[in-house]
Design an enzyme around this catalytic site. Sequence first.
Site, PDB file in Angstrom:
ATOM      1  N   GLN A  91      -1.198 -15.044  -2.391  1.00 44.15           N
ATOM      2  CA  GLN A  91      -2.662 -14.518  -1.504  1.00 44.15           C
ATOM      3  C   GLN A  91      -4.015 -14.593  -2.176  1.00 44.15           C
ATOM      4  O   GLN A  91      -4.626 -14.478  -2.072  1.00 44.15           O
ATOM      5  CB  GLN A  91      -2.412 -13.467  -1.322  1.00 44.15           C
ATOM      6  CG  GLN A  91      -1.450 -13.381  -0.046  1.00 44.15           C
ATOM      7  CD  GLN A  91      -0.811 -11.960   0.566  1.00 44.15           C
ATOM      8  OE1 GLN A  91      -1.785 -11.566   1.159  1.00 44.15           O
ATOM      9  NE2 GLN A  91      -0.126 -11.163   0.328  1.00 44.15           N
TER      10      GLN A  91
ATOM     11  N   THR B 238       0.879  -1.056   0.077  1.00 44.17           N
ATOM     12  CA  THR B 238       0.126  -0.099   0.042  1.00 44.17           C
ATOM     13  C   THR B 238       0.862   1.469   0.155  1.00 44.17           C
ATOM     14  O   THR B 238       0.639   2.144  -1.128  1.00 44.17           O
ATOM     15  CB  THR B 238      -1.034  -0.488   1.261  1.00 44.17           C
ATOM     16  OG1 THR B 238      -1.847  -1.308   0.907  1.00 44.17           O
ATOM     17  CG2 THR B 238      -1.839   1.577   1.050  1.00 44.17           C
TER      18      THR B 238
ATOM     19  N   ASP C 153      -4.909  -2.064  -7.297  1.00 47.41           N
ATOM     20  CA  ASP C 153      -4.334  -3.151  -6.383  1.00 47.41           C
ATOM     21  C   ASP C 153      -5.133  -4.265  -6.190  1.00 47.41           C
ATOM     22  O   ASP C 153      -6.365  -4.788  -6.737  1.00 47.41           O
ATOM     23  CB  ASP C 153      -4.830  -1.546  -5.136  1.00 47.41           C
ATOM     24  CG  ASP C 153      -4.147  -2.501  -3.772  1.00 47.41           C
ATOM     25  OD1 ASP C 153      -3.084  -2.886  -3.813  1.00 47.41           O
ATOM     26  OD2 ASP C 153      -4.569  -1.806  -2.569  1.00 47.41           O
ATOM     27  N   GLU C 154      -4.407  -4.882  -5.419  1.00 46.10           N
ATOM     28  CA  GLU C 154      -4.798  -6.487  -5.131  1.00 46.10           C
ATOM     29  C   GLU C 154      -5.753  -7.056  -6.663  1.00 46.10           C
ATOM     30  O   GLU C 154      -6.452  -8.006  -6.725  1.00 46.10           O
ATOM     31  CB  GLU C 154      -6.016  -6.028  -4.452  1.00 46.10           C
ATOM     32  CG  GLU C 154      -5.910  -5.552  -3.057  1.00 46.10           C
ATOM     33  CD  GLU C 154      -5.513  -6.831  -2.464  1.00 46.10           C
ATOM     34  OE1 GLU C 154      -4.366  -7.513  -2.268  1.00 46.10           O
ATOM     35  OE2 GLU C 154      -5.040  -5.783  -1.016  1.00 46.10           O
TER      36      GLU C 154
ATOM     37  N   ARG D 217      -0.388 -13.860   8.732  1.00 46.32           N
ATOM     38  CA  ARG D 217      -1.114 -12.466   9.514  1.00 46.32           C
ATOM     39  C   ARG D 217       0.238 -12.432  10.874  1.00 46.32           C
ATOM     40  O   ARG D 217      -0.506 -11.624  11.400  1.00 46.32           O
ATOM     41  CB  ARG D 217      -2.243 -13.262   9.948  1.00 46.32           C
ATOM     42  CG  ARG D 217      -3.249 -12.989   8.399  1.00 46.32           C
ATOM     43  CD  ARG D 217      -3.329 -12.332   7.723  1.00 46.32           C
ATOM     44  NE  ARG D 217      -2.706 -12.148   6.585  1.00 46.32           N
ATOM     45  CZ  ARG D 217      -2.337 -11.306   5.130  1.00 46.32           C
ATOM     46  NH1 ARG D 217      -2.270 -10.349   5.871  1.00 46.32           N
ATOM     47  NH2 ARG D 217      -0.954 -11.471   4.712  1.00 46.32           N
TER      48      ARG D 217
END
Length: 761
Positions: free
Chosen positions: A255, A45, A224-225, A621
């Site tokens: 991911q 980000t 993004d993503e 995580r």
Amino acid sequence: MKTKKTKLNKYKMDLEQELNSRQREAVLHGEGPLLILAGAGSGKTRVITYRIAHLIQAREVPPYRVLAVTFTNKAAGAMQERVKRLVGEARGLWISTFHAFGARVLRRHAELLGYGRDFVIYDEDDVKKLGKGVLRELDLDPELYRVENMLRAVERAKHRLKGPGEGGVQKGEEANFYGRYQKRLHQANAFDFADLIFQTHRLWERHTPVLLEYQGRFEHVLVDEFQDTDHAQYGLLKLLCRSDANICVVGDDDQSIYMWRGADVSHILGFKRNYPNAHVVKLERNYRSTANILAAASRLIVRNRNRHEKTLWTEDEPGMPVQFMYLADERDEADWVARTILEGNPRQRDCEQRRESGGPGQVAVFYRMNAQSRAMEEAFRLYGLPYVVVGGTRFFDRKEVRDLVAYLRLITNPKSDLDLLRIVNVPARGIGKLTRERLHAAATRADRSIWENLMSDVHDDLRKAEREKVLRFRDLMEGLRKESANLDPEEIIELCIQRTGYLKALSKEGTETSMARQENLRELVTAAMEFSSMTGDHTLEGFMQHVALVTNVDMTQNGAEAVSLMTLHAAKGLEFDWVFMVGLEEGMLPHYRSLKPDADGHRTHGGVEEERRLCYVGMTRARRRLLLSCAQSRSIFGRTERNPPSRFLEDVPGVGYRDLSDESFQDAPPRTATLGSADFDLDAEDEVAIDYCDEYAQIPAGSARPDGPVGWVGKQVDHASFGCGFVTDAQSSSRGVKLVIDFKFVGKKVVYSNYVRVVGE
């Protein structure tokens, strides 16, 4: 000019201080396509926002010529705010979700598709109502052609950029439904959610001048993503950005976990096929996790065949070894999780040298399926440990569970109008709102319950069709009441699930949501089995009392001091000091559906590879401590299964679960198997933690305490979280004595006796 130069110099200096070399390479990339492979915790980000800021401030690209798209409004808002902090107000900059971008384009050019610019966007409820109307128009039986299934077929077609009858995506009645549905949308001057991408693609595909306008406007496009894009979203991007365009995509194929939602990992894996001159930057330095956690996660994900090669690393200390626990069953697993959190006592500041978490709010428990939360929730309630179910609902608050509980309560107490009105049309029996209002009004006039009214012979307030449906429901419930007289609670639940048609109705939907709801219904059977085995009470009344106490013990919180319970899918994008990953068994993770053969009877690696990515997401995580667990046997969905440990544990160094034989469970389950360090002793650390951090620790065994359940009743006790209260009931269980305590300030709660102190003794 001097002022402008000062700003640029300051900005360049910030790049040196704020970014590592790979991040700077991505931010400073010049012309042409750019693929940024951003590993977990690598600061993606920051990179994408700094690149936008650099384009505007250093390269003087006008903000209105920059487009950035992502997947959620939250992410878009956060990106907008970060860019604003870097460059100030950037008027004209487009940062939005894919769907918001499509809506904005359509608002300007809707008339080219035959729509007015004042079109409305239908939400899920609007779409369902419209779909039901289309079924009536086509005279299709709603039982054979469920509106949810028909709408899902329409959505799939739009995600594949196919209109009604195009490309063989829909067949027969599905194609007819799609065509009539689109006609009704058009007549209403409305778009559904999928249309915002599909119709924008149609607009650009059929009206070249409009496409050229947007291709000319946006000099730079950032995504993004990117690993989460579906076919329609990527199709839109390929129209907007030619092979030599300045498109920058940021993502991580490791991911990609939303295949079931239409995401296609091949978009990021094959990006260079569509953009052959793309420059690739790998962000592999991790700023989140310890070296031990990264080593375990990397050894796991490297087994996937379809991925870009990359290895996460960190300059931080190795940290605590990854821990693995092999437990007897799901109850022991939940018990271990709760005790580990409490005995670790992350809130106690005096134990800084032992403390690995900033508080319960920095602890999370991940599981593959929603139904797995039940065992955790009950353990947390018994130990008085605050928790919140993230991205979901507490087990006993889930609609399908509450519906079944209403059936059970109506069996034990047919005079409960509240329960009757809740489930008289669940699943759908054609007993609508007006009929229910008439039932209630008639009972009120007669001054008796609705059930008592139904058992009478007077039903003049109902029309013939209504009366027939209501009396069929009455006969159903009367049959259930009679048949359940000599059955155990779990058998009664099974009977209700089958006789009411609830399970059949959910299975017809065939969606991920409906399958999860079926799993929750079956898990209620497991809850009843466990209640009977732990208490010796095989009555439905006893189980209903247990459920009432559980649902009234509100241990959920929304603040920072609650442990987070969530599915692995909900965990993406989050991070915690401590992460527990439970249920690491074959059939659970990887999920049994991923192990099924394809239509040709061959087993594929696609499903298992996505499950491995899901496991990887969960592991990455964790910031400081990662704890993995599996169970020798697990009672779930109303049956007990003995599945081997997950194949993913084979990929993590040092687990050694093959050495844990079934015989080792004859006396007690093994306490721990630790990854990567033979010297680490969990029990020894717990002992130190209890000595110095006893706010939540168990009361020492030598303390004066009643010998059995009877001796506890009437005692005044003290609990670290709830304060003082009086014991009103006590029952033996496999883990000690369960107490019902009426606390002065928080009311009745269920707590294990090991976690209270008898006042004055």
